[in-house]
Write a protein that holds these residues in place. Structure first.
Motif, PDB file in Angstrom:
ATOM      1  N   VAL A 158     -55.151  73.899  -1.914  1.00 19.10           N
ATOM      2  CA  VAL A 158     -54.104  72.964  -1.500  1.00 19.10           C
ATOM      3  C   VAL A 158     -52.750  73.441  -1.994  1.00 19.10           C
ATOM      4  N   GLU A 159     -51.826  73.702  -1.063  1.00 22.96           N
ATOM      5  CA  GLU A 159     -50.478  74.081  -1.469  1.00 22.96           C
ATOM      6  C   GLU A 159     -49.456  73.632  -0.432  1.00 22.96           C
ATOM      7  N   ALA A 160     -48.186  73.619  -0.832  1.00 19.58           N
ATOM      8  CA  ALA A 160     -47.135  73.073   0.030  1.00 19.58           C
ATOM      9  C   ALA A 160     -45.874  73.924   0.023  1.00 19.58           C
ATOM     10  N   LYS A 161     -46.041  75.241  -0.070  1.00 22.47           N
ATOM     11  CA  LYS A 161     -44.906  76.171  -0.015  1.00 22.47           C
ATOM     12  C   LYS A 161     -43.805  75.828  -1.023  1.00 22.47           C
ATOM     13  N   SER A 162     -44.234  75.342  -2.186  1.00 25.83           N
ATOM     14  CA  SER A 162     -43.323  75.049  -3.295  1.00 25.83           C
ATOM     15  C   SER A 162     -42.284  73.985  -2.958  1.00 25.83           C
ATOM     16  N   VAL A 163     -42.639  73.049  -2.071  1.00 26.21           N
ATOM     17  CA  VAL A 163     -41.760  71.927  -1.740  1.00 26.21           C
ATOM     18  C   VAL A 163     -42.360  70.658  -2.322  1.00 26.21           C
ATOM     19  N   ASN A 164     -41.584  69.949  -3.131  1.00 27.85           N
ATOM     20  CA  ASN A 164     -42.026  68.723  -3.771  1.00 27.85           C
ATOM     21  C   ASN A 164     -41.899  67.566  -2.774  1.00 27.85           C
TER      22      ASN A 164
END
Length: 400
Positions: A254-260
């Motif tokens: 699970v990741e979000a391209k370093s966007v909070n």
């Protein structure tokens, strides 16, 4: 001649007058035989049949390809890249049934032999901290743009579809495919009762978008069972089953391209199982946890069964666990703020619950507070057996 005609007429009357209660045999529909290749540039329906899938078949924008239940498509890696691609604006209607699934396979039955199903849309993604509509280019070798603002994008309907031996990887992170790849696919798309079987990369990967998926089986895929990035935010996901055997990395990456993000996906009824003796791909990072969160990945997950995520000694000594938080930023922004929720979790044959991906922080149950709850009664995924979940006589749900 009159007697012959009379006999035929009588026979027809007897046949049409019989009922199912009398156990009459119903004639079997004969499958057609054909080939599908090139671009699909006009609406087309493929009758029930056995087809050869040759080359990269692209469903163009504004075009619908409909496939009848029970059809089989066979690729052949010796002829080069093979795959089925739904471009943004195109639609694939592939609605099989439990007893008559639509199957896409490959002649050699070797994982990584073709490209699987790839669908593009224009639903939202994230790829940087910058505001506004985000776009990116695909990592499937086609380098096509994806992303947009159409949350309700509709790429068609996939029901009871099985993809076998896909996940072709040519160059890591620049030309690789999965069983199913969904690039910014929207919530108007229907994804139900899908199987990704023994591919060489991820079983299912979501590249942003708003689509949800129900009743998924990821079986024996060599990378991650389920994977997503680009801020995927599907809200109505349920009944996901991963069985990792032979070679496999994470149950969920699970990741979000370093966007909070202020949003996150929701998945209920999850079973993640790892067979004894399953090893990871020969890479340097820890890759045998049930969940791995990194680069601001988050989500709401409930009714979870985790089993068999032990440490391994070969090919590399790695510590296995239920949940890994890869980096400090994800820990600070997602764990401690309650954006990662793992509730009603049953853990067996997995001695280590939490792993920190760096020495700069520690992860434990207290890190999550009320967003981590252990249960002995969690049931995980609930799926119905049938031909859709059977390959070469093997019941894929036997270990559920």
């Amino acid at each position: 001649m009159k007697k012959l005609l009379y006999a035929i007429a009588v026979s027809a009357t007897i046949f049409t007058g019989c009922s199912k209660d009398e156990d009459d045999e119903i004639p079997t529909k004969v499958p057609v035989v054909g080939e599908i290749t090139g671009d699909i540039t006009a609406n087309r329906t493929l009758a029930f049949g056995n087809y050869t899938l040759k080359g990269i078949v692209k469903i163009q924008s504004g075009v619908t390809l409909t496939i009848e239940a029970g059809s089989t498509f066979t690729a052949d890696k010796t002829d080069g890249d093979d795959g089925l691609v739904v471009l943004n604006g195109g639609k694939l209607i592939a609605n099989g049934t439990a007893d008559n699934p639509i199957v896409l396979t490959e002649k050699s039955k070797v994982g990584g032999s073709w490209n699987g199903i790839i669908m593009y849309g224009d639903a939202p993604i994230v790829n940087s901290a910058a505001p506004g509509v985000q776009t990116s280019n695909s990592e499937d070798g086609l380098l096509l743009p994806y992303g947009g603002s159409n949350t309700a994008h509709n790429g068609g309907s996939l029901k009871y579809v099985r993809v076998e031996y896909a996940g072709r990887v040519i160059t890591t992170n620049s030309k690789e495919q999965n069983g199913f790849s969904f690039y910014s696919v929207g919530s108007g798309t229907v994804l139900e009762n899908l199987v990704s079987y023994k591919g060489n990369d991820d079983g299912f990967e979501f590249y942003g978008g708003t689509v949800s998926a129900k009743n998924l089986i990821s079986y024996g895929n060599a990378d991650d069972a389920f994977d997503w990035q680009d801020g995927w935010r599907g809200q109505d996901n349920t009944n996901w089953f991963a069985y990792q055997t032979g070679v496999g990395n994470y149950g969920m990456e699970v990741e979000a391209k370093s966007v909070n993000n202020a949003f996150w996906p929701k998945v209920t009824n999850i079973t993640l199982k790892r067979a004894a003796g399953t090893t990871t791909e020969a890479q340097s990072e820890i890759q045998l946890d049930a969940f791995q969160f990194k680069a601001e990945g988050n989500g709401d997950y409930s009714n979870i069964v985790i089993d068999g995520y032990n440490s391994q000694t070969t090919p590399t000594a790695l510590v296995g666990g239920a949940v890994q938080i890869k980096d400090l930023v994800t820990y600070d922004h997602q764990v401690t703020t309650g954006k990662i929720k793992l509730t009603n979790v049953k853990v067996t044959n997995t001695p280590t619950l939490f792993i920190a991906g760096a020495t700069t922080f520690t992860v434990n149950a207290a890190s999550f507070g009320a967003n981590w709850t252990i249960s002995t009664t969690a049931t995980g995924a609930s799926l119905t057996k049938g031909k859709w979940a059977t390959v070469d006589g093997v019941d894929l749900l036997a270990n559920l």
